[in-house]
Design a protein around this motif. Structure first.
Motif, short mmCIF file in Angstrom:
data_model
loop_
_atom_site.label_atom_id
_atom_site.label_comp_id
_atom_site.label_asym_id
_atom_site.label_seq_id
_atom_site.Cartn_x
_atom_site.Cartn_y
_atom_site.Cartn_z
N GLN A 454 0.84 -1.20 0.00
CA GLN A 454 0.00 0.00 0.00
C GLN A 454 0.88 1.25 0.00
N SER A 455 1.93 1.25 0.83
CA SER A 455 2.80 2.44 0.89
C SER A 455 3.49 2.68 -0.45
N VAL A 456 4.05 1.63 -1.02
CA VAL A 456 4.88 1.83 -2.21
C VAL A 456 4.02 2.31 -3.39
N CYS A 457 2.72 1.96 -3.37
CA CYS A 457 1.84 2.42 -4.46
C CYS A 457 1.55 3.92 -4.37
N PHE A 458 1.86 4.51 -3.24
CA PHE A 458 1.75 5.98 -3.11
C PHE A 458 3.13 6.59 -2.93
N SER A 459 4.05 6.18 -3.78
CA SER A 459 5.42 6.70 -3.68
C SER A 459 5.92 7.05 -5.08
#
Lengths: 708, 708
Positions: A454-459
């Motif tokens: 989830q984090s990496v998809c908003f990076s």
């Protein structure tokens, strides 16, 4: 040390320069050949010179810059840091180091540029290792007797780390140029820094899709097979990264294709492109004796070998030409999209074995200390030029960076792997003209896997790096649907993300921003939880002390989305929202901003908030970013109860022509009529080049993202 | 860099000196005023100059010394290191640091003196931070193409850290004096180094008893109460340490007694002495504005304060006089036995808040970088002088040390707490003229408690440091008897331990020695277990590599005892025994040396081995070391099947007069008659001063220590 007179000249609008001592010629700004975006700087609000009281002194050994601080002043930036956001009260030793496991200031990307929440920035342009005392040193003359506190009888007031009201910059050299950046907010300061360095980078559209790196030693056929599995399972993917094994030799490297694993590189790259995949190639700086470029590079290299390979001096044009010619012919000309520039940092833990020593000598006259600080920048610049000269864009990975990197099309990564530190690094990167990916490699549990994905998809780069673990997005079947959902959501948000990057280029606003860069309405005063008194522990905390939590685990994406990742083990978290009304992007829950809210969205969701009145330009989820000429639907999602305006950026998505103005900003306006009905207007496209978008669809008054 | 001509002069027997570049005047050897023990050096076996092929070059920034290595050469020393014993292949950054949590070379006690197993030593006498490349840097010119190995296709041969055949010493200054020490074994080299620095230190007898440090803020009455509890429970104790709280103010300190907690210091110290306890006082370098010495020291201090206290320049005689006068009057004159010199090291983690910055300036002209490297040595020297001038001995604790410290009566300690690292540090200290205590503070379990207590009882200082935890030796009732047993065993071994220290003073042989200093019969070739291939792990070990275990968890005490501590969780361990026959000191088990043996003694015992033919001079367990004039029994314990010889050292145990020869070496000889009966002879005492020993008792042919 002798005092130096400081004379400041405004060298760009809102940017002042002075020289202390005798500068060395080889610096980050000089090797990058920075071209400030003067026009964009001129369009910024005027700024007054902020540092009247700075002073300097020096000797043949060192130079010192002193800047007074106010008691509550916070200090951000200094590069990519994992351990904390506000450096006030700490000392930062800004050396490149690939193992920054302690809170000393060493990092993959040291940047001697600091941003004060009072609205100014200071930069020292040097290839030496600067130590910044962020209020951690106290002059005896300026010490008041009442600052001496008895630890035993006054425990509540005693501090293991007293904080002073002076910032000191220690340079282990005879001098350097110093730049000061003005601004009424930290964001203005950061924008000035980025514009001074040529503006932020604008990746190709495909760079913002999903990335997957295959295991080492994969053959071309294995790569294709794994790539097609993404398509079969409905996981978007734009870029496949090849790890060591594509080279004929690696550690040290040849930069030449391995004939067994990749008998026909050109055909391989083309077949992958036909399926919508671009190829990114891992490499490192050290040249194998079996490389064709070994002999020509040898006289242009440093006096020490690394892994028995050459360490070329790429400050020399002749060396750059050899490197670039080979890369152009073997990779760029057949369609390779870019590089992962590994091991240009070096580590002490590994005793310099992948770095030449500080006393290495290079033909240009640089020593190993300077070259180590500059190496990551040199490789980024060389490879970026390759694509610029070919009227293409690239987007890649690099493990070391530094000053002036905002316009370089590279994202930082690390072999470290703490999820919280990864998110903190994403926040901190935004103060220093850097981009960072909290790459996913493996996970301790399905929960950890989901939270990281989830984090990496908003990076800045949504990447699964499976070089050593062979993981796939579907490696945890029980949560495969969640991972697919977020990769597809990223694809749907491409127009919004791409527009945010375009702004990074044009006005210097980072597309991903830490909270102190949120602009007005963010009450930085609010504390995250209670300051924790560290219990005195003779093993863990012999000096006790208190630790305040920072808002370093949430960030803005563009102006209208706020992302607050959760970490394995957490079911809820506190989030601070800037003023105004916000909605849970996927939950529809409404929040009043300017305050701290608590959310508990479950494993299915990462907390993402959208601003009331926002218009998110989105598109339909696709397996990959639009190919040249391909048109995609534009879905304009308006949220909340107020009308609003938004801008949509468009260009060809892959060439350098946007720099010459071959791009368009379209304005979207949403109004509510007397009848309560919403209407939306989108300014038309520029006929000079094809639009990325076909049909345009409006969604009004949303409180929750619909499915499309 | 320009080449320097190296001309070597033999400045002491077997010790050669050269000068590279332009040395700075302020160095460890200069501030210590080292007086070599020339007579003792002359008595050593002759040594030829070992470093014909060394070379040097330099510039205004730095100086470099290069020494060729043989492929299998091992390199030891460089100060107090926690992470490994053999530095070959590593880079060591020798800066003082109180938080050496990573394997970089930073340490409480950096010593740019290295010992090669080929039988030579190199020392750079500098107050700058030396980096030593122990075969971790490789000149490009000296790199053979076949040294480049493909990581992917030749994994077994590829190394993350290639090892070169050159050692490089990097000095960040224009030059320094370099010393080379000859010797046919590493032990001879270390002995030369120690004798060159005045010989090893000889503690007072009481210093080898048990030490206990009471919690901070204890009052005199509380201290007395806790001390008497040792007597009631039959736990020997010689020294009680007072932690912060005895000062009127601390952090920063006054050096003056707190009137509430210690209304009558002289009476307090005397009452404790009557019960057989000596008092040791904690202090640190930073002077409180409320101290009487503040005003006089202020003009003699550095330009930066620490914890708002002064950092005096103790390279100045005037500053030393002020410090010494106060300490003499307030402490030494009333019988205080010595000091614990804390926080003279400084840490990066804690951002220099307990250390002045590198750019601090001192009245003598020294800068902060130099003063930080020297601070621990300066305090040791100042306090040692106090006692020397008073014809007394002291023995104390210090957290930072460095070059030339062998004759200083101090033992190093740390806030770190890993038991294995503590034992490794004990081993490593012996290469560098340092002493170390693996102090006990608390434990995770009764087992951990016992294993730590067993180790510390076989160390230079047997200490429980309860400043923060309030632990007592009887804190784990279920194992109280084991702890009591080992503290009493240490008391029984006092004559043996004291003799080992006397030898340290007289011929430079460390009383506690790592295995490479075991002398002949130690087959350093034997591997400890299998070299472990580190499994490639993208988070824990991205570069894989192999890790050999070292014999760094066992050591000799004197010549006849070998100690191999066990660690919590272990039930058995491998021990390498030098050649000859050995016995389990407490188990009676017999072993053939020159090989690796496995032992599993249970929690009751720490593996200790005694040499066949050894004669251990022991005494009866007592609550404390003999008081002046007191005589104790001498119990000469002969072990095994062979006759033997041993030496017993005796002097007054507390004054400096041994330096003038007021001491005696008595020889003990054990023979077996034709009738198979053992006879023992002990040469007589010197009438010039009273003997420590009353009745003499012999035990012959032991295989196991009897109870007495």
């Amino acid at each position: 040390m002798q005092p130096y007179e400081l004379t400041w000249n405004e060298v760009q609008p809102g940017v002042w320069k002075t020289t202390i001592g005798r500068p060395e010629p080889l610096t980050p700004l000089s090797v990058l050949g920075i071209k400030p975006r003067t026009e964009a700087l001129r369009q910024m609000p005027e700024a007054a010179f902020p540092l009247a009281e700075a002073s300097s002194e020096g000797s043949s050994r060192r130079a010192l810059l002193r800047v007074p601080l106010t008691p509550e002043e916070k200090l951000y930036g200094l590069g990519l840091h994992f351990m904390r956001m506000n450096h006030r009260g700490r000392t930062r030793y800004l050396r490149v180091n690939s193992d920054p496991k302690q809170d000393t200031g060493e990092t993959h990307a040291p940047v001697p540029f600091i941003v004060s929440d009072r609205g100014y920035g200071v930069l020292i342009d040097t290839s030496r290792i600067v130590t910044v005392y962020c209020g951690s040193s106290m002059k005896e003359k300026e010490t008041a007797p009442e600052q001496a506190i008895d630890r035993n009888n006054d425990r509540s007031r005693w501090k293991a780390t007293p904080v002073s009201e002076t910032m000191e910059w220690l340079l282990p050299a005879e001098g350097a140029d110093v730049y000061v950046f003005g601004g009424s907010t930290p964001l203005e300061v950061v924008r000035r820094y980025n514009l001074f360095n040529g503006g932020g980078t604008l990746p190709p559209r495909w760079g913002l899709g999903f990335w997957h790196r295959v295991p080492t030693l994969y053959s071309g056929d294995q790569v294709k097979e794994e790539a097609l599995e993404f398509r079969r399972r409905g996981f978007p993917c734009d870029v496949i990264g090849l790890e060591p094994g594509w080279h004929s030799k690696s550690y040290p490297v040849t930069y030449e294709w391995n004939k067994e694993r990749f008998p026909e590189p050109a055909a391989f790259v083309k077949e992958m492109a036909d399926e919508g995949f671009r190829i990114n190639l891992w490499e490192h700086p050290y040249v194998s004796p079996e490389a064709a470029v070994y002999e020509p590079l040898r006289p242009l290299s440093g006096t020490y070998s690394v892994w028995a390979g050459l360490a070329p001096d790429y400050t020399l044009e002749e060396a750059r030409n050899i490197y670039q010619r080979l890369h152009r012919e073997a990779h760029v000309s057949i369609g390779v999209s870019g590089y992962k520039l590994d091991e240009c940092d070096g580590s002490e833990l590994t005793n310099n074995s992948w770095m030449f020593p500080a006393h290495a000598e290079f033909p240009s006259g640089a020593d190993g200390e300077q070259m180590r600080q500059l190496y990551g920048l040199l490789f980024q610049r060389m490879t970026a030029q390759l694509y610029e000269n070919d009227n293409q864009r690239t987007y890649g990975l690099v493990r070391a960076s530094g000053t002036g990197a905002s316009n370089l099309p590279y994202v930082l990564y690390s072999d470290l792997y703490d999820h919280r530190q990864f998110v903190r690094a994403l926040c901190n990167a935004s103060f220093s003209g850097l981009l960072w990916t909290p790459e996913v490699r493996k996970a301790a549990s399905a929960e950890d896997w989901v939270r990281r994905m989830q984090s990496v998809c908003f990076s800045p780069m949504a990447m699964l790096n499976a070089w050593g673990d062979g993981t796939k997005p579907w490696s945890f079947p029980e949560v495969e649907h969640i991972v697919r959902h977020y990769i597809r959501l990223r694809m749907r948000l491409l127009p919004y993300l791409y527009t945010a990057f375009a702004r990074y280029y044009e006005d210097g606003t980072p597309p991903f921003r830490a909270m102190p860069l949120a602009g007005s309405g963010y009450s930085s005063g609010a504390e995250k939880g209670q300051a924790q008194e560290k219990k005195l522990d003779t093993v863990e905390a012999a000096y006790g002390g208190t630790r305040k939590r920072e808002w370093d685990d949430q960030f803005l994406v563009g102006d209208d989305l706020l992302v607050a990742p959760l970490f394995a083990g957490e079911t809820e978290s506190d989030v601070i929202l800037p003023e105004g009304r916000w909605y849970g992007l996927e939950t529809g829950e409404a929040f009043e901003g300017g305050s701290v809210v608590r959310v508990a969205p479950g494993l299915e969701h990462i907390p993402v908030f959208v601003r009331d009145g926002a218009i998110l330009p989105m598109t339909a989820a696709a397996d990959h970013a639009p190919k040249p000429g391909e048109q995609v639907p534009l879905i304009l999602c308006h949220f909340g109860q107020s009308g609003g305006e938004a801008h949509l950026y468009d260009d060809d998505g892959r060439t350098q022509e946007y720099r010459e103005g071959r791009r368009i900003w379209r304005k979207a306006v949403v109004k509510q009529g007397a009848d309560g009905n919403w209407t939306g207007e989108l300014s038309s496209h520029d006929a000079a080049f094809p639009s990325t978008f076909g049909e345009v669809e409006w969604r009004f008054g949303l409180t929750q993202l619909p499915s499309f």
